[in-house]
Design a protein around this motif. Sequence first.
Motif, PDB file in Angstrom:
ATOM      1  N   PRO A   1      18.740  50.648  57.496  1.00 22.75           N
ATOM      2  CA  PRO A   1      18.587  50.433  58.939  1.00 22.75           C
ATOM      3  C   PRO A   1      17.405  51.151  59.603  1.00 22.75           C
ATOM      4  N   ASP A   2      16.929  52.253  59.042  1.00 19.21           N
ATOM      5  CA  ASP A   2      15.858  52.984  59.721  1.00 19.21           C
ATOM      6  C   ASP A   2      14.490  52.464  59.276  1.00 19.21           C
ATOM      7  N   ARG A   3      13.940  51.572  60.098  1.00 21.18           N
ATOM      8  CA  ARG A   3      12.666  50.941  59.726  1.00 21.18           C
ATOM      9  C   ARG A   3      11.543  51.956  59.599  1.00 21.18           C
ATOM     10  N   ALA A   4      11.664  53.039  60.337  1.00 22.48           N
ATOM     11  CA  ALA A   4      10.573  54.026  60.354  1.00 22.48           C
ATOM     12  C   ALA A   4      10.377  54.637  58.971  1.00 22.48           C
ATOM     13  N   VAL A   5      11.484  54.795  58.243  1.00 19.10           N
ATOM     14  CA  VAL A   5      11.385  55.374  56.903  1.00 19.10           C
ATOM     15  C   VAL A   5      10.560  54.449  56.014  1.00 19.10           C
ATOM     16  N   VAL A   6      10.863  53.169  56.097  1.00 19.00           N
ATOM     17  CA  VAL A   6      10.142  52.179  55.295  1.00 19.00           C
ATOM     18  C   VAL A   6       8.670  52.154  55.731  1.00 19.00           C
ATOM     19  N   ALA A   7       8.459  52.141  57.032  1.00 15.36           N
ATOM     20  CA  ALA A   7       7.091  52.040  57.551  1.00 15.36           C
ATOM     21  C   ALA A   7       6.245  53.235  57.098  1.00 15.36           C
ATOM     22  N   ARG A   8       6.856  54.406  57.032  1.00 15.44           N
ATOM     23  CA  ARG A   8       6.077  55.588  56.600  1.00 15.44           C
ATOM     24  C   ARG A   8       5.646  55.441  55.137  1.00 15.44           C
ATOM     25  N   GLY A   9       6.513  54.853  54.329  1.00 10.77           N
ATOM     26  CA  GLY A   9       6.140  54.596  52.930  1.00 10.77           C
ATOM     27  C   GLY A   9       4.988  53.593  52.864  1.00 10.77           C
ATOM     28  N   LEU A  10       5.103  52.544  53.670  1.00 11.33           N
ATOM     29  CA  LEU A  10       4.053  51.518  53.648  1.00 11.33           C
ATOM     30  C   LEU A  10       2.729  52.067  54.166  1.00 11.33           C
ATOM     31  N   GLU A  11       2.840  52.965  55.116  1.00 10.16           N
ATOM     32  CA  GLU A  11       1.636  53.613  55.653  1.00 10.16           C
ATOM     33  C   GLU A  11       0.868  54.300  54.518  1.00 10.16           C
ATOM     34  N   LEU A  12       1.633  54.967  53.648  1.00 12.56           N
ATOM     35  CA  LEU A  12       0.970  55.670  52.540  1.00 12.56           C
ATOM     36  C   LEU A  12       0.260  54.666  51.622  1.00 12.56           C
ATOM     37  N   ILE A  13       0.940  53.569  51.356  1.00  8.69           N
ATOM     38  CA  ILE A  13       0.327  52.566  50.461  1.00  8.69           C
ATOM     39  C   ILE A  13      -0.940  52.018  51.116  1.00  8.69           C
ATOM     40  N   ARG A  14      -0.859  51.783  52.413  1.00 12.97           N
ATOM     41  CA  ARG A  14      -2.019  51.247  53.124  1.00 12.97           C
ATOM     42  C   ARG A  14      -3.157  52.273  53.155  1.00 12.97           C
ATOM     43  N   HIS A  15      -2.772  53.498  53.347  1.00 15.02           N
ATOM     44  CA  HIS A  15      -3.759  54.565  53.418  1.00 15.02           C
ATOM     45  C   HIS A  15      -4.510  54.722  52.089  1.00 15.02           C
ATOM     46  N   ARG A  16      -3.793  54.493  50.993  1.00 13.30           N
ATOM     47  CA  ARG A  16      -4.433  54.643  49.678  1.00 13.30           C
ATOM     48  C   ARG A  16      -5.263  53.420  49.277  1.00 13.30           C
ATOM     49  N   GLN A  17      -5.140  52.355  50.070  1.00 14.26           N
ATOM     50  CA  GLN A  17      -5.901  51.146  49.718  1.00 14.26           C
ATOM     51  C   GLN A  17      -7.385  51.388  49.974  1.00 14.26           C
ATOM     52  N   GLN A  18      -8.220  50.962  49.043  1.00 15.12           N
ATOM     53  CA  GLN A  18      -9.661  51.161  49.162  1.00 15.12           C
ATOM     54  C   GLN A  18     -10.270  50.076  50.058  1.00 15.12           C
ATOM     55  N   PRO A  19     -11.481  50.315  50.558  1.00 14.29           N
ATOM     56  CA  PRO A  19     -12.119  49.282  51.397  1.00 14.29           C
ATOM     57  C   PRO A  19     -12.247  47.932  50.688  1.00 14.29           C
ATOM     58  N   THR A  20     -12.269  47.940  49.357  1.00 16.70           N
ATOM     59  CA  THR A  20     -12.360  46.674  48.602  1.00 16.70           C
ATOM     60  C   THR A  20     -11.028  45.937  48.566  1.00 16.70           C
ATOM     61  N   GLY A  21      -9.958  46.576  48.994  1.00 20.10           N
ATOM     62  CA  GLY A  21      -8.625  45.961  48.928  1.00 20.10           C
ATOM     63  C   GLY A  21      -7.836  46.451  47.726  1.00 20.10           C
ATOM     64  N   GLU A  22      -8.486  47.148  46.807  1.00 20.16           N
ATOM     65  CA  GLU A  22      -7.788  47.567  45.581  1.00 20.16           C
ATOM     66  C   GLU A  22      -7.069  48.912  45.765  1.00 20.16           C
ATOM     67  N   TRP A  23      -6.262  49.255  44.775  1.00 22.25           N
ATOM     68  CA  TRP A  23      -5.698  50.606  44.677  1.00 22.25           C
ATOM     69  C   TRP A  23      -6.228  51.233  43.399  1.00 22.25           C
ATOM     70  N   LEU A  24      -6.451  52.527  43.426  1.00 24.71           N
ATOM     71  CA  LEU A  24      -6.980  53.205  42.249  1.00 24.71           C
ATOM     72  C   LEU A  24      -5.838  53.593  41.316  1.00 24.71           C
ATOM     73  N   GLN A  25      -6.190  53.812  40.065  1.00 26.14           N
ATOM     74  CA  GLN A  25      -5.168  54.192  39.096  1.00 26.14           C
ATOM     75  C   GLN A  25      -4.641  55.597  39.409  1.00 26.14           C
ATOM     76  N   GLU A  26      -3.327  55.722  39.421  1.00 26.28           N
ATOM     77  CA  GLU A  26      -2.726  57.044  39.616  1.00 26.28           C
ATOM     78  C   GLU A  26      -1.936  57.386  38.359  1.00 26.28           C
ATOM     79  N   ALA A  27      -0.804  58.085  38.503  1.00 27.99           N
ATOM     80  CA  ALA A  27      -0.060  58.522  37.312  1.00 27.99           C
ATOM     81  C   ALA A  27       0.508  57.332  36.542  1.00 27.99           C
ATOM     82  N   ILE A  28       0.843  57.594  35.294  1.00 29.69           N
ATOM     83  CA  ILE A  28       1.348  56.529  34.410  1.00 29.69           C
ATOM     84  C   ILE A  28       2.677  55.977  34.941  1.00 29.69           C
ATOM     85  N   GLU A  29       2.925  54.691  34.692  1.00 30.50           N
ATOM     86  CA  GLU A  29       4.054  54.012  35.338  1.00 30.50           C
ATOM     87  C   GLU A  29       5.263  53.794  34.438  1.00 30.50           C
ATOM     88  N   GLY A  30       5.030  53.653  33.113  1.00 29.29           N
ATOM     89  CA  GLY A  30       6.124  53.186  32.253  1.00 29.29           C
ATOM     90  C   GLY A  30       6.537  54.179  31.182  1.00 29.29           C
TER      91      GLY A  30
END
Length: 719
Positions: free
Chosen positions: A652-681
């Motif tokens: 129910p708390d949209r703000a929590v979700v929005a703060r997560g999305l903010e981080l993803i948006r903030h990490r997006q590069q001007p080209t639209g891509e995201w850079l490689q971070e820690a290993i995923e699998g």
Amino acid sequence: MDADLLPKTDSSRWRLYTNEEGVHCWTYLTEGANAVERPQTFAEKYFLGLPRPSKPPSVAQSYSDAARNGLLFYAQLQLEDGHWGSSYAGPSFTLPGIVFSLYITEGTILEEWAVDMTRWVCHHQNDDGGWGLHTLGESTLFGTVLYYVTLRILGMKATNVVAVKARDFIQRLAGGAALAPQWGRYWLSALNLYKWEGVQPVPSEMWQVILPSWVPIHPWRWWVQCRSVYLPVSYLYSNRCQMELNDLLLELRSELYCQPYDSVDFSAYLHNVCPLDRKRPINHFLSIANHFLRAWEWYIRPEWIHNRANTVVRDLIRREDENTSYNDIASVNKPFHTVAVHFSDGTRSQAVKMHHEKILPYLWRDEIGINVGGTNGAQFWDTAFSIIAIAGAGLGKDPQFCDILQKAHRFLEVSQFRKDLNDPFRQKRKGGWPFSTKDQSYIVSDCAAEGLKATLMLQEELGFDKIISTERLFDCVDTLLTMQNPDHGFGSYEKARVGTYVEMFNPAEIFDRCMVEYSYPECTTAVVTGLSMFRRHYPSHAQKQIEAVIQSATGYLKSSQRPDGSWYGSWGICFTYGTMFGLEGLAAAGLTYATSKEAQRACHFLVERQKDDGGWGEHWESCERREYVEHEKSQVVNTAWAVLGLMVARYPDRAVVARGLELIRHRQQPTGEWLQEAIEGIFNCTCTIEYPNYKFHFSIHALGRFEHDYVPAMNKLSK
Ligand code: LAN
């Protein structure tokens, strides 16, 4: 080690060719050919880390814009035949196996491979001179011995600083190669650098002669990844296969041990393994059984049984080779097969030739050098998720993405299994999909289920042509329905065939829980969500069975939830991954935050772990420690998983979700891509593996889903 100090090939001469079924072949153009050959594509430049043209998309005003920008970038990485490809590195035993198999079977190790593999391996050396079980692991004897021998075979001198440091680790810190774990001994023995008498028995008779297939512990009932390794190894072990000695091997014999090779009493090391490598306690049951097995081999076994077992195992090896177009299931059994076939059929045999041809699809040229993937790629998996992300983000109807979806759709179509195999050991697969390519031949429950969802989204929800007929969708569903385990969950490749007591027979010290097909929340959710979506569109097909499976599998999901509300993720890192799937599975059964205690607990688990910057970051050690270990930095991929979980649960708390999305948006590069971070699998709780496309499709999905699905649903709820 700074890889820049090592020789390298010219990155501008690499090209990635794929056939229409997604098989990868990285090829190095001969000098001068560049001019006549096609220029490098954007995707090739990206994979090779070369500069590429960038036309920054317009600035994102909203999360949906950010998703679109992300997709505009990601679309450029789609390959000609419609799939998304990537490097798939991690484990330390894949590249050595491939190099050893080529060396033993006199295959060609091209100069450019040797240069780039050397670079890649040196780049991942730890400061103490060793290598771990996987790229991020602390040094182990296993990783270090395998990579050391690899480097020497690839042409590195023993005096090279990398080799000197590695040798120091092997001899001084790890006690010498005599203590290598069993899986290392298999290779060392085949290379004539160890004596088979120091290897715990892997009798080929277990495949039929002394263990008929109805016996509950017969290997055909083990987890397919594991039994596939022991099949060719049993041939090598039972026939004491070793390559001929040569000067390099003589040198290696003097470099790997703490005493002269001829004075090592290998059989005294049978149950003695370097403590750095041991992931599970000594198996006393197996230690006793091994003495009986040795007595059987030496004093009791008649020659005809040995010969019969050889014939049976050789036939089973042929069956796997032919069914998988010589890919075999993954990069661990593949090189063992190559070597076993070389010893049984001869170096110049057709089968060895076929094996050599199917080595190339396992190699990937990245920015650093050449690595060998855990499988021959993750083609289908990433493509299915990409389609789901585009549709889920509300971008599926955008005309500018119609073409990429059409190409991806075609890839789904060519990758679907149309027939079952005539092989009693293999799981029914008709209508299903693989993890990588169709020619690898293995169905995986969740790959099939994600493929089903992707197809339904395209054909039923976005109005694409029905190039995959209704009958073919029914086939997929019917096959999935056969894969449910007795505990109501779903495993990876097959329905479980035996109880977990078979773990008693596990000789590998480096892996736990690898003998049996377990149920996984991730695979279970994929099937539940796939079947739920299917029945919305085709309510009358297998109605009762589908209802029963959804009900019971939801019960499995509830019972596998941990008391803290999370789910342990076995294939991604870790609780964030598992919990996203757990929440999705519950939601498919109508259980969301408003209606279910389980969903509430899971949401609270996630929300409590949100970092101050709005993101989530989980360390791979969570998987090994089986408790949440925070990564010091928020990770785009963990954040996308967490917010996807919260959104599907209608938190129910949209703000929590929005703060997560903010981080993803903030990490997006001007080209639209995201850079490689820690290993995923991860797999087997200890071995990390990369999924480089996750940063794209999960981020795009999360960003786009907010406005497309979550906000409207929340608005409806609050009315
Ligand atoms: C994989 C990769 C994909 C993965 C998912 C589809 C993500 C998962 O949901 C189900 C299991 C599966 C198919 C999977 C199983 C184990 C694999 C094949 C791997 C992690 C890639 C490499 C690994 C394999 C076991 C490596 C060989 C090691 C042994 C212990 C035999």
